[in-house]
Design a protein around this motif. Structure first.
Motif, PDB file in Angstrom:
ATOM      1  N   GLU A   5      -3.511  -4.627  14.079  1.00 21.25           N
ATOM      2  CA  GLU A   5      -3.664  -3.180  13.892  1.00 21.25           C
ATOM      3  C   GLU A   5      -5.074  -2.847  13.407  1.00 21.25           C
ATOM      4  N   SER A   6      -5.654  -3.709  12.567  1.00 17.57           N
ATOM      5  CA  SER A   6      -7.013  -3.468  12.083  1.00 17.57           C
ATOM      6  C   SER A   6      -8.018  -3.557  13.216  1.00 17.57           C
ATOM      7  N   LEU A   7      -7.801  -4.483  14.150  1.00 21.18           N
ATOM      8  CA  LEU A   7      -8.695  -4.608  15.297  1.00 21.18           C
ATOM      9  C   LEU A   7      -8.640  -3.379  16.195  1.00 21.18           C
ATOM     10  N   ALA A  30      -7.485   0.689  12.766  1.00 24.32           N
ATOM     11  CA  ALA A  30      -6.816   1.196  11.567  1.00 24.32           C
ATOM     12  C   ALA A  30      -7.476   0.613  10.319  1.00 24.32           C
ATOM     13  N   ASP A  31      -7.540   1.438   9.241  1.00 25.91           N
ATOM     14  CA  ASP A  31      -8.033   0.887   7.986  1.00 25.91           C
ATOM     15  C   ASP A  31      -6.934   0.038   7.355  1.00 25.91           C
ATOM     16  N   VAL A  32      -7.274  -0.675   6.273  1.00 27.99           N
ATOM     17  CA  VAL A  32      -6.337  -1.635   5.706  1.00 27.99           C
ATOM     18  C   VAL A  32      -5.028  -0.995   5.245  1.00 27.99           C
ATOM     19  N   PRO A  33      -5.043   0.119   4.495  1.00 24.33           N
ATOM     20  CA  PRO A  33      -3.764   0.714   4.082  1.00 24.33           C
ATOM     21  C   PRO A  33      -2.866   1.071   5.266  1.00 24.33           C
ATOM     22  N   GLU A  34      -3.449   1.689   6.297  1.00 21.05           N
ATOM     23  CA  GLU A  34      -2.651   2.060   7.472  1.00 21.05           C
ATOM     24  C   GLU A  34      -2.144   0.823   8.202  1.00 21.05           C
ATOM     25  N   ALA A  35      -3.018  -0.182   8.344  1.00 22.65           N
ATOM     26  CA  ALA A  35      -2.629  -1.410   9.033  1.00 22.65           C
ATOM     27  C   ALA A  35      -1.520  -2.133   8.276  1.00 22.65           C
TER      28      ALA A  35
END
Length: 718
Positions: A620-622, A625-630
């Protein structure tokens, strides 16, 4: 895969391979889609045909002799190996026990003499043809007759001899108990238990997995597919293990065979759950099952490969253990995991592709339909953790720490007579002897010495503190055997001190090469060797797991977080064991190998769920998305399947807890509890909370960390 997925979602098409709905596919593609699954299935059918005859032979090469569970370099192991080379071969030590609560009658004593004479006449007893000496108890309620049978070629013959003696004794008169105890009887009772384990364990594990798959999939057909594939993996692994035994003399015990069965069903089903969940997701994006499966394998394949690699490599670290049963368990378990991986990544996809969408009936995923974004339990968990991540982390850590304090309540090393969950005849006989001869040892300590120095060794042994009596045994091959009886009860601290004193004193006799063994010395060596093995194997396992995680996640921080999390789960599970083993289960001892084996399994298996979660979070980060969302997205999308996988794995190890051996119950309990803690507390709350607190630092020093650093101003939260 991120941009391609977005294009597919927007266009409803299959990506670079062309339209999935508009018009026919090229004939070559159709032929490939049809041929590949059939070719894979044909290959596995061939493997199964070849493997079946060899798999059935594994039980015949499974070994449960004392030496198979002993440390390779210990004195007691050398004694066990050398006594087999003395005239008559290995001996079977047994004790005939006659007991009447109200006191033995003259008829009881006469019957006992007759039975002892029959045993002496039928078997080659050490010490010649003399009838063994019977020792009456002071309260006149019990007769103890120790004897050792020589001339039996192997373990099977020794067990048959004990069984034959029990049958020969017949039914005792009313009020009189006649029992056979001693190490030989304990071995016979253990063998009877092990014989009943294999079939029971396999059927029990399969039944548990079947029920959980039915509840998970809610389909009349789908649950059967992973179960069949796991069965194929089990047969294949048994055949491979048999080949390793024949080719490399691998030690396979009943315990390692049982653990392998549970591991194949548990880990294999976990891989199936992850793959099927991703396949169902991709079927909504792809019209053709072949394309959906290809996308599913690309999406979750790396996580499954890393997961199985972690477990296999962690188990192979057991090869560094000195304990024979532990070092043998390593490759046996690793083969099981690799076979489960191979079947789940090839045979399972092939069958699912050929069966098509209808295998999911009645909950068939529809192509083009958006997945319902329901407010799932794991989404709520992720949201709750995101509100106060620091509070969640501190609370969860304190809870795990409090549970881990229970390790201080763990019982001491288990004694031989306490290794069963029930009370076989051998244990009952030992209890009778313990009550009738308080403080006395009925089990000899075996001493071997070079024959020219035998007299000096015997003299030193008699003057050793804690020794009550020394009896000369057989001689042959340059060695002489002695039976040494301690003043204190067997496996007591006093007897252990006597064994240590014997070793210290006898090792000083020049040219004697004296060795001290026997059942009590074996237990002492097991305790010391397990302690030494932990210092070697545990660092190796942690290093192996870290390297795999670093390679998969391209980060140092995330792997350290995951490893710390599984260590915390293990500590809490062991602590819970300390709180329940003795008070609730009634176990008066802990198997010396339990801490090491449960650590290896929980670290290797527990990291699996971290891999599934963090790999999806990285995916998801790739996508941007930022870390909280991912983190929240990863928990929402993988939380359900991780929970199902955790429940399945815990349930399969719970099957071990139904076995009649204390070691298996303890192992099954600790691993099952550890997996559940890891699934529902550590993985769901603590790892998510740490990720939310660290933000981009969770990917340090990888490219995701550098990418997010470039986005954040210098005054940002870092």
């Amino acid at each position: 895969m991120g941009p391609v997925t977005e294009v597919r979602r927007a266009a409803g098409r299959g990506g670079p391979e062309g339209p999935e709905q508009d018009g026919p596919s090229p004939p070559g593609n159709k032929n490939v889609r049809r041929a590949v699954p059939w070719a894979v299935i044909a290959l596995w059918v061939l493997v199964l045909v070849i493997a079946l005859p060899f798999a059935g032979k594994l039980g015949g090469v499974t070994r449960d002799e004392a030496v198979d569970y002993l440390p390779g370099s210990a004195d007691s192991t050398r004694v066990q190996e050398l006594v087999e080379k003395l005239p008559g071969g290995d001996t079977v030590d047994a004790i005939l026990v006659h007991h009447r609560d109200s006191g033995l009658t003259a008829a009881d004593r006469a019957a006992a003499r007759e039975q002892v004479a029959e045993i002496a006449g039928k078997y080659d007893l050490t010490g010649g043809d003399a009838v063994p000496r019977t020792v009456p108890s002071e309260d006149r309620t019990t007769l103890m007759t120790p004897f050792s049978i020589a001339g039996l070629p192997d373990e099977k013959a020794q067990i048959e001899a004990v069984t034959d003696i029990r049958e020969q004794l017949g039914e005792a008169p009313e009020g009189l108990s006649i029992e056979v105890g001693g190490s030989g009887a304990l071995q016979a009772d253990a063998d009877e238990v092990f014989e009943s384990i294999d079939g029971t364990l396999m059927m029990g594990t399969a039944a548990v997995v079947a029920v959980l798959l039915i509840l998970t999939y809610r389909s009349p057909v789908l649950w059967l597919v992973p179960l069949v594939v796991v069965g194929v993996a089990a047969v294949s692994s048994m055949a491979v293990i048999y080949g390793l035994v024949q080719g490399f003399d691998l030690t396979v015990t009943s315990m390692s065979s049982s653990v392998m069965t549970v591991l194949i069903f548990g880990a294999g089903t976990d891989y199936a759950l992850l793959l099927v969940a991703r396949y169902r997701e991709e079927l909504r994006r792809h019209e053709r099952p072949y394309d959906a499966m290809s996308a599913a394998l690309r999406g979750c394949g790396p996580a499954i490969l890393a997961s199985s690699g972690t477990v296999a490599l962690g188990l192979l670290c057991l090869l560094a253990a000195d304990l024979n049963s532990s070092s043998g368990l390593g490759p046996v378990g690793a083969v099981g995991v690799v076979c489960a991986l191979a079947a789940m990544m090839t045979l399972l996809p092939a069958i699912l592709v050929l069966l098509g969408r209808r295998v999911f009936w009645p909950l068939v995923p529809v192509h083009g339909a958006e997945q319902q974004q329901r407010r799932s339990l794991f989404a709520m968990m992720g949201t709750s953790a995101s509100r106060r991540p620091a509070t969640v982390l501190v609370t969860g850590t304190l809870l795990l720490g409090a549970l881990a304090l229970g390790m201080f309540s763990l019982p001491g090393p288990v004694k031989q007579e306490d290794t069963f969950t029930n009370k076989p005849e051998s244990v009952s006989a030992l209890e009778t002897l313990g009550a009738a001869y308080p403080g006395a040892s009925s089990q000899p300590i075996t001493v071997l010495a070079q024959t020219p120095q035998a007299d000096e060794v015997a003299r030193r042994a008699r003057t050793t503190e804690g020794v009550a009596n020394v009896e000369k045994g057989r001689s042959g091959g340059g060695w002489t055997e002695f039976s040494v009886f301690a003043e204190d009860a067997q496996e007591s601290e006093g007897e252990k001190d006597a064994i240590r004193a014997l070793r210290s004193g006898l090792h000083e006799v020049p040219g004697a090469d004296a060795l001290v063994g026997g059942p009590s010395a074996q237990q002492l060596d097991l305790e010391q060797t397990n302690s030494d093995d932990r210092k070697i194997v545990i660092p190796l396992v942690l290093l192996a797991v870290l390297l795999i995680l670093i390679a998969l996640l391209r980060s140092l921080t995330a792997p350290l977080v995951l490893v710390a999390a599984v260590i915390a789960s293990w500590g809490a599970a062991m602590g819970l064991g300390g709180l329940v083993f003795e008070p609730l289960f009634g176990f008066s001892g802990l198997d010396p190998g339990l801490p090491l084996l449960t650590f290896v399994f929980l670290v290797a298996l527990g990291v699996d769920y971290g891999i599934f979660l963090m790999h999806r979070m990285r995916e998801e980060s790739l996508k941007g998305a930022d870390v909280p969302e991912a983190a929240v997205t990863a928990l929402r999308t993988t939380g359900g399947v991780i929970a199902s996988a955790g429940i399945v794995l815990a349930a399969t190890f719970c099957v071990l807890a139904t076995m009649p051996m204390v070691m298996m119950v303890e192992m099954g309990f600790v691993i099952a509890v550890g997996v559940l803690l890891d699934t529902f507390l550590v993985r769901t709350y603590l790892v998510t909370s740490v990720s939310l607190l660290l933000r981009r630092w969770v990917w340090w020093p990888g490219k995701l960390f550098r990418r997010d650093s470039a986005r954040v101003p210098a005054s940002g939260d870092g």
